[in-house]
Design a protein around this motif. Structure first.
Motif, mmCIF file in Angstrom:
data_model
loop_
_atom_site.group_PDB
_atom_site.id
_atom_site.type_symbol
_atom_site.label_atom_id
_atom_site.label_comp_id
_atom_site.label_asym_id
_atom_site.label_seq_id
_atom_site.Cartn_x
_atom_site.Cartn_y
_atom_site.Cartn_z
ATOM 1 N N THR A 252 1.540 -20.774 -0.559
ATOM 2 C CA THR A 252 0.698 -21.682 -1.355
ATOM 3 C C THR A 252 -0.407 -20.966 -2.141
ATOM 4 O O THR A 252 -1.553 -20.879 -1.695
ATOM 5 C CB THR A 252 0.043 -22.737 -0.425
ATOM 6 N N PRO A 253 -0.107 -20.489 -3.366
ATOM 7 C CA PRO A 253 -1.179 -19.951 -4.219
ATOM 8 C C PRO A 253 -2.172 -21.058 -4.566
ATOM 9 O O PRO A 253 -1.789 -22.221 -4.700
ATOM 10 C CB PRO A 253 -0.444 -19.490 -5.488
ATOM 11 N N TYR A 254 -3.444 -20.654 -4.715
ATOM 12 C CA TYR A 254 -4.469 -21.631 -5.076
ATOM 13 C C TYR A 254 -4.447 -21.869 -6.590
ATOM 14 O O TYR A 254 -4.417 -20.915 -7.389
ATOM 15 C CB TYR A 254 -5.862 -21.104 -4.719
ATOM 16 N N GLY A 255 -4.544 -23.127 -6.983
ATOM 17 C CA GLY A 255 -4.715 -23.491 -8.396
ATOM 18 C C GLY A 255 -3.528 -23.070 -9.244
ATOM 19 O O GLY A 255 -2.379 -23.069 -8.786
ATOM 20 N N LYS A 256 -3.844 -22.699 -10.502
ATOM 21 C CA LYS A 256 -2.755 -22.347 -11.429
ATOM 22 C C LYS A 256 -2.126 -21.000 -11.081
ATOM 23 O O LYS A 256 -1.045 -20.668 -11.547
ATOM 24 C CB LYS A 256 -3.299 -22.282 -12.863
ATOM 25 N N GLY A 257 -2.855 -20.176 -10.309
ATOM 26 C CA GLY A 257 -2.252 -18.929 -9.795
ATOM 27 C C GLY A 257 -2.331 -17.746 -10.739
ATOM 28 O O GLY A 257 -1.727 -16.709 -10.493
ATOM 29 N N GLY A 258 -3.100 -17.897 -11.831
ATOM 30 C CA GLY A 258 -3.230 -16.761 -12.762
ATOM 31 C C GLY A 258 -4.356 -15.806 -12.367
ATOM 32 O O GLY A 258 -4.605 -14.814 -13.056
ATOM 33 N N GLN A 259 -5.061 -16.099 -11.228
ATOM 34 C CA GLN A 259 -6.153 -15.235 -10.771
ATOM 35 C C GLN A 259 -5.582 -13.845 -10.491
ATOM 36 O O GLN A 259 -4.703 -13.717 -9.633
ATOM 37 C CB GLN A 259 -6.779 -15.798 -9.482
ATOM 38 N N THR A 260 -6.102 -12.848 -11.188
ATOM 39 C CA THR A 260 -5.518 -11.507 -11.106
ATOM 40 C C THR A 260 -6.517 -10.542 -10.484
ATOM 41 O O THR A 260 -7.711 -10.583 -10.808
ATOM 42 C CB THR A 260 -5.117 -11.034 -12.520
ATOM 43 N N ARG A 261 -6.040 -9.703 -9.579
ATOM 44 C CA ARG A 261 -6.902 -8.747 -8.876
ATOM 45 C C ARG A 261 -6.152 -7.430 -8.700
ATOM 46 O O ARG A 261 -4.948 -7.358 -8.844
ATOM 47 C CB ARG A 261 -7.276 -9.274 -7.473
ATOM 48 N N GLY A 262 -6.911 -6.396 -8.284
ATOM 49 C CA GLY A 262 -6.314 -5.101 -7.974
ATOM 50 C C GLY A 262 -5.901 -5.056 -6.506
ATOM 51 O O GLY A 262 -6.609 -5.612 -5.650
ATOM 52 N N TYR A 263 -4.789 -4.418 -6.220
ATOM 53 C CA TYR A 263 -4.269 -4.319 -4.849
ATOM 54 C C TYR A 263 -3.934 -2.870 -4.503
ATOM 55 O O TYR A 263 -3.608 -2.074 -5.392
ATOM 56 C CB TYR A 263 -3.022 -5.194 -4.681
ATOM 57 N N LEU A 264 -3.959 -2.593 -3.217
ATOM 58 C CA LEU A 264 -3.791 -1.220 -2.746
ATOM 59 C C LEU A 264 -3.194 -1.258 -1.342
ATOM 60 O O LEU A 264 -3.683 -2.012 -0.493
ATOM 61 C CB LEU A 264 -5.186 -0.587 -2.705
ATOM 62 N N ALA A 265 -2.152 -0.450 -1.107
ATOM 63 C CA ALA A 265 -1.559 -0.397 0.234
ATOM 64 C C ALA A 265 -2.518 0.313 1.198
ATOM 65 O O ALA A 265 -3.211 1.268 0.810
ATOM 66 C CB ALA A 265 -0.228 0.340 0.193
ATOM 67 N N LEU A 266 -2.528 -0.149 2.453
ATOM 68 C CA LEU A 266 -3.420 0.440 3.460
ATOM 69 C C LEU A 266 -3.232 1.959 3.523
ATOM 70 O O LEU A 266 -4.196 2.716 3.577
ATOM 71 C CB LEU A 266 -3.126 -0.204 4.824
ATOM 72 N N ARG A 267 -1.979 2.404 3.482
ATOM 73 C CA ARG A 267 -1.728 3.849 3.588
ATOM 74 C C ARG A 267 -2.255 4.587 2.360
ATOM 75 O O ARG A 267 -2.733 5.715 2.468
ATOM 76 C CB ARG A 267 -0.233 4.101 3.804
ATOM 77 N N ASP A 268 -2.187 3.962 1.175
ATOM 78 C CA ASP A 268 -2.778 4.598 -0.011
ATOM 79 C C ASP A 268 -4.303 4.583 0.066
ATOM 80 O O ASP A 268 -4.962 5.494 -0.440
ATOM 81 C CB ASP A 268 -2.312 3.892 -1.294
ATOM 82 N N SER A 269 -4.863 3.547 0.694
ATOM 83 C CA SER A 269 -6.332 3.513 0.803
ATOM 84 C C SER A 269 -6.813 4.686 1.661
ATOM 85 O O SER A 269 -7.877 5.247 1.406
ATOM 86 C CB SER A 269 -6.834 2.167 1.358
ATOM 87 N N MET A 270 -6.008 5.096 2.644
ATOM 88 C CA MET A 270 -6.388 6.264 3.465
ATOM 89 C C MET A 270 -6.473 7.511 2.582
ATOM 90 O O MET A 270 -7.367 8.337 2.718
ATOM 91 C CB MET A 270 -5.359 6.503 4.584
ATOM 92 N N GLN A 271 -5.525 7.631 1.648
ATOM 93 C CA GLN A 271 -5.510 8.778 0.737
ATOM 94 C C GLN A 271 -6.771 8.750 -0.160
ATOM 95 O O GLN A 271 -7.405 9.788 -0.370
ATOM 96 C CB GLN A 271 -4.234 8.692 -0.129
ATOM 97 N N CYS A 272 -7.117 7.559 -0.651
ATOM 98 C CA CYS A 272 -8.309 7.440 -1.525
ATOM 99 C C CYS A 272 -9.578 7.839 -0.764
ATOM 100 O O CYS A 272 -10.394 8.613 -1.269
ATOM 101 C CB CYS A 272 -8.480 6.002 -2.012
ATOM 102 N N PHE A 273 -9.745 7.278 0.447
ATOM 103 C CA PHE A 273 -10.952 7.592 1.219
ATOM 104 C C PHE A 273 -11.025 9.089 1.526
ATOM 105 O O PHE A 273 -12.087 9.701 1.449
ATOM 106 C CB PHE A 273 -10.980 6.826 2.544
ATOM 107 N N THR A 274 -9.875 9.659 1.862
ATOM 108 C CA THR A 274 -9.857 11.082 2.207
ATOM 109 C C THR A 274 -10.289 11.926 1.013
ATOM 110 O O THR A 274 -11.098 12.862 1.148
ATOM 111 C CB THR A 274 -8.441 11.485 2.670
ATOM 112 N N LEU A 275 -9.758 11.589 -0.164
ATOM 113 C CA LEU A 275 -10.145 12.340 -1.370
ATOM 114 C C LEU A 275 -11.647 12.220 -1.632
ATOM 115 O O LEU A 275 -12.308 13.201 -1.991
ATOM 116 C CB LEU A 275 -9.372 11.809 -2.590
ATOM 117 N N ALA A 276 -12.169 11.016 -1.441
ATOM 118 C CA ALA A 276 -13.608 10.824 -1.698
ATOM 119 C C ALA A 276 -14.455 11.568 -0.667
ATOM 120 O O ALA A 276 -15.460 12.197 -1.009
ATOM 121 C CB ALA A 276 -13.943 9.335 -1.697
#
Ligand SMILES: NC(=O)c1ccc[n+]([C@@H]2O[C@H](COP(=O)([O-])OP(=O)(O)OC[C@H]3O[C@@H](n4cnc5c(N)ncnc54)[C@H](O)[C@@H]3O)[C@@H](O)[C@H]2O)c1
Length: 384
Positions: A252-276
């Motif tokens: 069940t998406p809320y409303g018209k469903g055109g709300q757009t956001r950025g997404y990131l896999a948990l395993r890729d987030s580990m790579q980002c944090f490590t680089l930072a």
């Protein structure tokens, strides 16, 4: 490097603690376990049955041979925060120790104030403890892409060049947050920039997209798994859709469903944090990273969840429902993401790949989702 993780018991903090430890960093962490309490308060639980911090640390030591130091306490207490920073003298503090839910902050005045007080004051206490004990430490602070809102312009990483009445300047990009929680994040950003200006504290302010997934390479057994929330208060749209598909509920998406956001896999987030962590800013530098892999509308998310769910004989029928939030349901969304790729970030796990790991794991815990399925339907409305 000595890394201190504020919010060690959380969805991101626990996998990051293991990940950095397995890379050879000396990891300590802090948590007041409030996430567990706050989820209980709203009558829900994690689909994955998570172990206590003590059990997690003992099990991690058994599989890796490494110790994770843990302090139970509240970052809102200045004396506690001061004490743990002074004791550990970290080279890097990763600050994840906040209440991360927009709907929770929208329940009523008490939940708004609790969220803002917890997040803004905890962050301030870390800044002051750094100034007093480790002025050269790097603060890696988790903000959110939601700080920017959904402007009808491209979204840069923190700052933009602007010309106004014939003059030019480089200024912080305007923030247009959409909940009391997001407003707190914006205030923290200002406080970090101010601490950087007056004390020269170095910081990376991460504007993070929504993280999805439940497993990382360090979770050798489910004793080490991280939490997965799926209810209206603590579950992200993608988590709710996965849980709905698993128990045979409409997605069940809320409303018209055109709300757009950025997404990131948990395993890729580990790579980002490590680089930072491993590539700190220069002394006295304040920098902003936008952190996501892909952007999707909620309708597109629902379609992908539904498509992958069918591979597991789940129906995943999509039905849009009235939107409890006040937000644009169709809008431009063009954020930049240049700083992390410049450090070498290469996304490895796209949404479909990650769902093929997440959905089978959730199917194992279907009974736990079934037991709380009435918690998925929205009951918190922005305008009430
Ligand atoms: N998970 C996401 O998709 C996402 C996206 C954007 C931003 N973020 C941000 O990342 C951070 C971590 O998110 P998460 O999903 O891991 O949340 P989480 O709730 O699972 O983890 C936060 C941890 O901090 C602890 N905590 C909260 N207040 C504390 C306090 N006063 N003292 C000590 N410990 C405290 C909680 O008990 C919890 O274990 C948050 O700041 C969140 O806003 C997360």
């Amino acid at each position: 490097m000595k890394v201190m993780i504020m919010g060690m018991d959380g969805y991101l903090g626990w996998p990051l603690s293991m990940h950095l430890s397995s890379r050879g960093h000396e990891v300590s962490g802090v948590d007041n376990l409030s996430r567990r309490k706050n989820v209980n308060e709203t009558g829900s639980w994690s689909a994955t049955p998570i172990k206590t911090m003590n059990e997690r640390r003992i099990r991690y030591k058994e599989v890796s041979g490494k110790d994770l130091t843990f302090y139970r306490g509240d970052l809102v207490e200045p004396s506690f925060t001061d004490l743990v920073v002074k004791k550990e003298m970290p080279d890097c503090i990763v600050h994840l120790g906040e209440i991360p839910s927009a709907p929770y902050s929208m329940i009523d005045v008490d939940h708004c104030n609790y969220t803002q007080n917890n997040n803004i004051i905890g962050n301030n206490n870390i800044l002051f403890a750094m100034k007093d004990h480790v002025p050269n430490c790097h603060l890696l602070k988790l903000g959110t892409m939601g700080e920017y809102g959904t402007p009808n312009l491209d979204i840069p990483e923190g700052f933009f060049e602007i010309e106004y009445r014939g003059r030019k300047d480089k200024l912080p990009y305007p923030r247009q947050p959409g909940s009391w929680y997001h407003l707190a994040k914006v205030h923290e950003t200002w406080n970090i920039m101010f601490a950087n200006k007056i004390w020269g504290l170095r910081a990376t302010d991460v504007m993070q997209g929504v993280v999805h997934g439940v497993l990382t390479d360090d979770m050798e057994t489910d004793d080490l798994i991280t939490r997965f929330d799926f209810d209206e208060v603590w579950g992200t749209a993608i988590n709710r859709f996965c849980a709905q598909a698993v128990v045979g509920h409409d997605v069940t998406p809320y409303g018209k469903g055109g709300q757009t956001r950025g997404y990131l896999a948990l395993r890729d987030s580990m790579q980002c944090f490590t680089l930072a962590v491993e590539n700190p800013p220069d002394e006295t530098e304040y920098r902003v990273f936008n952190q996501f892999d892909e952007t999707y509308s909620v309708n597109a998310l629902a379609e992908i969840v539904s498509k992958v769910a069918k591979e597991y004989d789940l129906e995943g029928k999509i039905r849009n429902i009235p939107n409890p939030r006040l937000e644009a349901e169709k809008h431009r969304y063009e954020p930049d993401m240049k700083h992390l790729p410049a450090l070498g970030f290469k996304p490895k796990f796209n949404l479909e790949d990650e769902l093929r790991i997440t959905l089978p794991k959730l199917i194992e815990y279907k009974d736990r989702i079934e037991a709380k399925r009435d918690k998925i339907k929205p009951k918190i409305f922005w305008s009430q």
